[in-house]
Design a protein around this motif. Sequence first.
Motif, PDB file in Angstrom:
ATOM      1  N   ALA A  47       0.789  -1.190   0.123  1.00 59.43           N
ATOM      2  CA  ALA A  47       0.059  -0.066   0.010  1.00 59.43           C
ATOM      3  C   ALA A  47       0.890   1.275   0.053  1.00 59.43           C
ATOM      4  O   ALA A  47       0.691   2.199  -0.596  1.00 59.43           O
ATOM      5  CB  ALA A  47      -0.947  -0.017   1.319  1.00 59.43           C
ATOM      6  N   ASP A  48       2.065   1.218   0.617  1.00 59.36           N
ATOM      7  CA  ASP A  48       2.887   2.432   0.871  1.00 59.36           C
ATOM      8  C   ASP A  48       3.499   2.732  -0.639  1.00 59.36           C
ATOM      9  O   ASP A  48       3.699   3.809  -0.959  1.00 59.36           O
ATOM     10  CB  ASP A  48       4.025   2.024   2.084  1.00 59.36           C
ATOM     11  CG  ASP A  48       3.359   2.351   3.130  1.00 59.36           C
ATOM     12  OD1 ASP A  48       2.264   2.755   3.331  1.00 59.36           O
ATOM     13  OD2 ASP A  48       4.176   1.902   4.288  1.00 59.36           O
ATOM     14  N   ALA A  49       3.822   1.335  -1.261  1.00 56.39           N
ATOM     15  CA  ALA A  49       4.481   1.347  -2.567  1.00 56.39           C
ATOM     16  C   ALA A  49       3.577   2.103  -3.503  1.00 56.39           C
ATOM     17  O   ALA A  49       3.905   2.725  -4.467  1.00 56.39           O
ATOM     18  CB  ALA A  49       5.083   0.222  -2.986  1.00 56.39           C
ATOM     19  N   LYS A  50       2.486   1.691  -3.486  1.00 57.67           N
ATOM     20  CA  LYS A  50       1.366   2.031  -4.400  1.00 57.67           C
ATOM     21  C   LYS A  50       1.097   3.661  -4.274  1.00 57.67           C
ATOM     22  O   LYS A  50       1.064   4.233  -5.347  1.00 57.67           O
ATOM     23  CB  LYS A  50       0.177   1.145  -4.102  1.00 57.67           C
ATOM     24  CG  LYS A  50      -1.100   1.529  -5.035  1.00 57.67           C
ATOM     25  CD  LYS A  50      -2.329   0.905  -4.792  1.00 57.67           C
ATOM     26  CE  LYS A  50      -3.399   1.157  -5.858  1.00 57.67           C
ATOM     27  NZ  LYS A  50      -4.603   0.292  -5.715  1.00 57.67           N
ATOM     28  N   THR A  51       0.952   4.015  -2.831  1.00 60.28           N
ATOM     29  CA  THR A  51       0.703   5.359  -2.913  1.00 60.28           C
ATOM     30  C   THR A  51       2.000   6.295  -3.124  1.00 60.28           C
ATOM     31  O   THR A  51       1.827   7.299  -3.858  1.00 60.28           O
ATOM     32  CB  THR A  51       0.685   5.668  -1.189  1.00 60.28           C
ATOM     33  OG1 THR A  51      -0.532   4.984  -0.835  1.00 60.28           O
ATOM     34  CG2 THR A  51       0.452   7.090  -1.162  1.00 60.28           C
ATOM     35  N   ALA A  52       3.216   5.665  -3.245  1.00 62.55           N
ATOM     36  CA  ALA A  52       4.300   6.277  -3.526  1.00 62.55           C
ATOM     37  C   ALA A  52       4.224   6.472  -4.821  1.00 62.55           C
ATOM     38  O   ALA A  52       4.636   7.337  -5.663  1.00 62.55           O
ATOM     39  CB  ALA A  52       5.731   5.786  -2.880  1.00 62.55           C
ATOM     40  N   ALA A  53       4.169   5.371  -5.664  1.00 60.54           N
ATOM     41  CA  ALA A  53       4.155   5.324  -7.221  1.00 60.54           C
ATOM     42  C   ALA A  53       2.903   6.256  -7.733  1.00 60.54           C
ATOM     43  O   ALA A  53       3.163   7.024  -8.702  1.00 60.54           O
ATOM     44  CB  ALA A  53       3.600   3.862  -7.842  1.00 60.54           C
ATOM     45  N   GLU A  54       1.593   6.380  -6.865  1.00 58.33           N
ATOM     46  CA  GLU A  54       0.915   7.386  -7.252  1.00 58.33           C
ATOM     47  C   GLU A  54       1.272   8.945  -7.411  1.00 58.33           C
ATOM     48  O   GLU A  54       0.926   9.662  -8.193  1.00 58.33           O
ATOM     49  CB  GLU A  54      -0.590   7.154  -6.680  1.00 58.33           C
ATOM     50  CG  GLU A  54      -1.097   5.615  -6.914  1.00 58.33           C
ATOM     51  CD  GLU A  54      -2.240   5.421  -6.217  1.00 58.33           C
ATOM     52  OE1 GLU A  54      -2.650   5.965  -5.050  1.00 58.33           O
ATOM     53  OE2 GLU A  54      -2.887   4.405  -6.533  1.00 58.33           O
ATOM     54  N   ALA A  55       1.755   8.957  -6.124  1.00 62.41           N
ATOM     55  CA  ALA A  55       2.482  10.325  -6.119  1.00 62.41           C
ATOM     56  C   ALA A  55       3.545  10.678  -7.088  1.00 62.41           C
ATOM     57  O   ALA A  55       3.342  11.775  -7.505  1.00 62.41           O
ATOM     58  CB  ALA A  55       2.945  10.494  -4.799  1.00 62.41           C
ATOM     59  N   GLU A  56       4.224   9.782  -7.378  1.00 59.40           N
ATOM     60  CA  GLU A  56       5.344   9.905  -8.420  1.00 59.40           C
ATOM     61  C   GLU A  56       4.755  10.236  -9.690  1.00 59.40           C
ATOM     62  O   GLU A  56       5.093  11.039 -10.555  1.00 59.40           O
ATOM     63  CB  GLU A  56       6.393   8.941  -8.354  1.00 59.40           C
ATOM     64  CG  GLU A  56       7.213   8.703  -7.296  1.00 59.40           C
ATOM     65  CD  GLU A  56       8.291   7.437  -7.273  1.00 59.40           C
ATOM     66  OE1 GLU A  56       8.328   7.046  -8.419  1.00 59.40           O
ATOM     67  OE2 GLU A  56       8.713   7.258  -6.254  1.00 59.40           O
ATOM     68  N   ALA A  57       3.621   9.407 -10.071  1.00 58.48           N
ATOM     69  CA  ALA A  57       2.868   9.493 -11.262  1.00 58.48           C
ATOM     70  C   ALA A  57       2.221  10.951 -11.596  1.00 58.48           C
ATOM     71  O   ALA A  57       2.305  11.538 -12.546  1.00 58.48           O
ATOM     72  CB  ALA A  57       1.840   8.312 -11.355  1.00 58.48           C
ATOM     73  N   THR A  58       1.881  11.303 -10.380  1.00 58.10           N
ATOM     74  CA  THR A  58       1.175  12.783 -10.421  1.00 58.10           C
ATOM     75  C   THR A  58       1.921  13.773 -10.708  1.00 58.10           C
ATOM     76  O   THR A  58       1.838  14.711 -11.499  1.00 58.10           O
ATOM     77  CB  THR A  58       0.480  12.985  -9.020  1.00 58.10           C
ATOM     78  OG1 THR A  58      -0.520  12.223  -8.958  1.00 58.10           O
ATOM     79  CG2 THR A  58      -0.201  14.232  -8.939  1.00 58.10           C
ATOM     80  N   VAL A  59       3.392  13.772 -10.085  1.00 58.45           N
ATOM     81  CA  VAL A  59       4.314  14.761 -10.427  1.00 58.45           C
ATOM     82  C   VAL A  59       4.868  14.523 -11.783  1.00 58.45           C
ATOM     83  O   VAL A  59       4.994  15.531 -12.594  1.00 58.45           O
ATOM     84  CB  VAL A  59       5.584  14.503  -9.577  1.00 58.45           C
ATOM     85  CG1 VAL A  59       6.770  15.388  -9.980  1.00 58.45           C
ATOM     86  CG2 VAL A  59       5.086  14.625  -7.950  1.00 58.45           C
ATOM     87  N   ASP A  60       4.973  13.337 -12.196  1.00 51.53           N
ATOM     88  CA  ASP A  60       5.294  12.747 -13.826  1.00 51.53           C
ATOM     89  C   ASP A  60       4.341  13.792 -14.598  1.00 51.53           C
ATOM     90  O   ASP A  60       5.112  14.233 -15.546  1.00 51.53           O
ATOM     91  CB  ASP A  60       5.704  11.519 -13.727  1.00 51.53           C
ATOM     92  CG  ASP A  60       6.755  10.863 -13.455  1.00 51.53           C
ATOM     93  OD1 ASP A  60       7.611  11.846 -12.776  1.00 51.53           O
ATOM     94  OD2 ASP A  60       7.167   9.783 -13.262  1.00 51.53           O
ATOM     95  N   LYS A  61       3.025  13.513 -14.404  1.00 54.20           N
ATOM     96  CA  LYS A  61       2.141  13.892 -15.256  1.00 54.20           C
ATOM     97  C   LYS A  61       2.286  15.541 -15.240  1.00 54.20           C
ATOM     98  O   LYS A  61       1.994  16.370 -16.183  1.00 54.20           O
ATOM     99  CB  LYS A  61       0.651  13.610 -14.677  1.00 54.20           C
ATOM    100  CG  LYS A  61       0.449  12.154 -15.019  1.00 54.20           C
ATOM    101  CD  LYS A  61      -0.856  11.714 -14.683  1.00 54.20           C
ATOM    102  CE  LYS A  61      -1.306  10.290 -14.606  1.00 54.20           C
ATOM    103  NZ  LYS A  61      -2.516   9.863 -14.201  1.00 54.20           N
TER     104      LYS A  61
END
Length: 98
Positions: A47-61
């Motif tokens: 869950a932590d990894a998923k949250t971090a990945a989603e945050a990174e994806a938002t930044v990348d977008k």
Amino acid sequence: MKTLVLVAFAAFAFVGCNQQKSVQDEKTEITKRAIDNKKDAVNAAAADAKTAAEAEATVDKAKIEAKKLAAQAQLDADKKKADAKAALEKAKLDAEKK
């Protein structure tokens, strides 16, 4: 007397066997709880990894969108520059005709 000794021995053997079963059941429960704890830890890490990945994806977008907007602004500026240059050339031609 022999009967009493045999009965006592059988009782102790039965109690000893039950104690061994109880100890084995307790070991099994401890193992199951440890496995459940590990499962919980794996789920939390995922869950932590998923949250971090989603945050990174938002930044990348956001970075992609910013680059797109910057490129569009540059193209708009280039277009205005080309229009201004064309207007200048037309003005020069008009001035030469007069």
